[in-house]
Design a protein around this motif. Sequence first.
Motif, mmCIF file in Angstrom:
data_model
loop_
_atom_site.group_PDB
_atom_site.id
_atom_site.type_symbol
_atom_site.label_atom_id
_atom_site.label_comp_id
_atom_site.label_asym_id
_atom_site.label_seq_id
_atom_site.Cartn_x
_atom_site.Cartn_y
_atom_site.Cartn_z
ATOM 1 N N GLU A 25 0.833 -1.212 0.000
ATOM 2 C CA GLU A 25 0.000 0.000 0.000
ATOM 3 C C GLU A 25 0.862 1.254 0.000
ATOM 4 O O GLU A 25 0.531 2.240 -0.678
ATOM 5 C CB GLU A 25 -0.931 0.006 1.213
ATOM 6 C CG GLU A 25 -2.067 -0.978 1.103
ATOM 7 C CD GLU A 25 -2.935 -1.004 2.343
ATOM 8 O OE1 GLU A 25 -4.170 -0.996 2.179
ATOM 9 O OE2 GLU A 25 -2.398 -1.035 3.472
ATOM 10 N N TYR A 81 2.126 1.620 -3.488
ATOM 11 C CA TYR A 81 1.074 1.918 -4.464
ATOM 12 C C TYR A 81 0.238 3.132 -4.078
ATOM 13 O O TYR A 81 -0.781 3.409 -4.681
ATOM 14 C CB TYR A 81 0.184 0.673 -4.663
ATOM 15 C CG TYR A 81 -0.379 0.579 -6.057
ATOM 16 C CD1 TYR A 81 0.440 0.258 -7.127
ATOM 17 C CD2 TYR A 81 -1.719 0.817 -6.302
ATOM 18 C CE1 TYR A 81 -0.068 0.171 -8.403
ATOM 19 C CE2 TYR A 81 -2.236 0.729 -7.584
ATOM 20 C CZ TYR A 81 -1.401 0.412 -8.625
ATOM 21 O OH TYR A 81 -1.907 0.337 -9.893
ATOM 22 N N LEU A 127 -5.045 -1.037 -2.603
ATOM 23 C CA LEU A 127 -4.669 -1.827 -3.783
ATOM 24 C C LEU A 127 -5.891 -2.400 -4.481
ATOM 25 O O LEU A 127 -6.090 -3.611 -4.515
ATOM 26 C CB LEU A 127 -3.736 -2.964 -3.368
ATOM 27 C CG LEU A 127 -2.340 -2.551 -2.968
ATOM 28 C CD1 LEU A 127 -1.664 -3.661 -2.208
ATOM 29 C CD2 LEU A 127 -1.542 -2.183 -4.189
#
Length: 191
Positions: A105, A108, A112
């Motif tokens: 996480e 990203y 997610l």
Amino acid sequence: MKYKSLGISVSPNHWDFERNKPKSNCPNRDLINKIILAKELEYQKQILELKSEDKEFAASALIVSKVKINIKTVYEFYNELIKELEQAGKIGNSRVYKDSLRSLEMYYNGKLDIPFSYVDMDFLNGHEKHLRQKNCKESSMNLFFRTLRSAYNKATEAKHAKKTNYPFDDFKISKFSIKAEKEPSQRIISN
């Protein structure tokens, strides 16, 4: 030979029973032929796929409605695994998955909500680069990537990921050193 209903009614006066096609005077003949052709192509594709995989099949198996599997995102699948581990009393393992999810996480930038097909070589290399920029230890990276690989394998078994997209054949986790460096006072000094 097996028959499959398409849910279309045609008057017997407009149907050619020998050819299993609408007669030329049938209203909406072109549309009905198009629907029939689309269904035939769908089954021909299934047959070709099964033959290319050397799988045996019967005509009756082709027309059985397949249960549609709802593909889970990486986030959803990880959370499902974490809950299963907690319910099984495997708290340590659940924490490992939580830590892995948290690292993903952070890389990203949030939740997610992506399918496992996004977890490819570029994703893995980017995640590694991100962890190195954060001065993450090799042993932690090893654990994060082994856990991600495990989640990916479980997602493949559950049909939420495809084997053909599997990135861990090329991305080698063994490159992360897991040897703990000894403190100078722990080293054996020989004379």
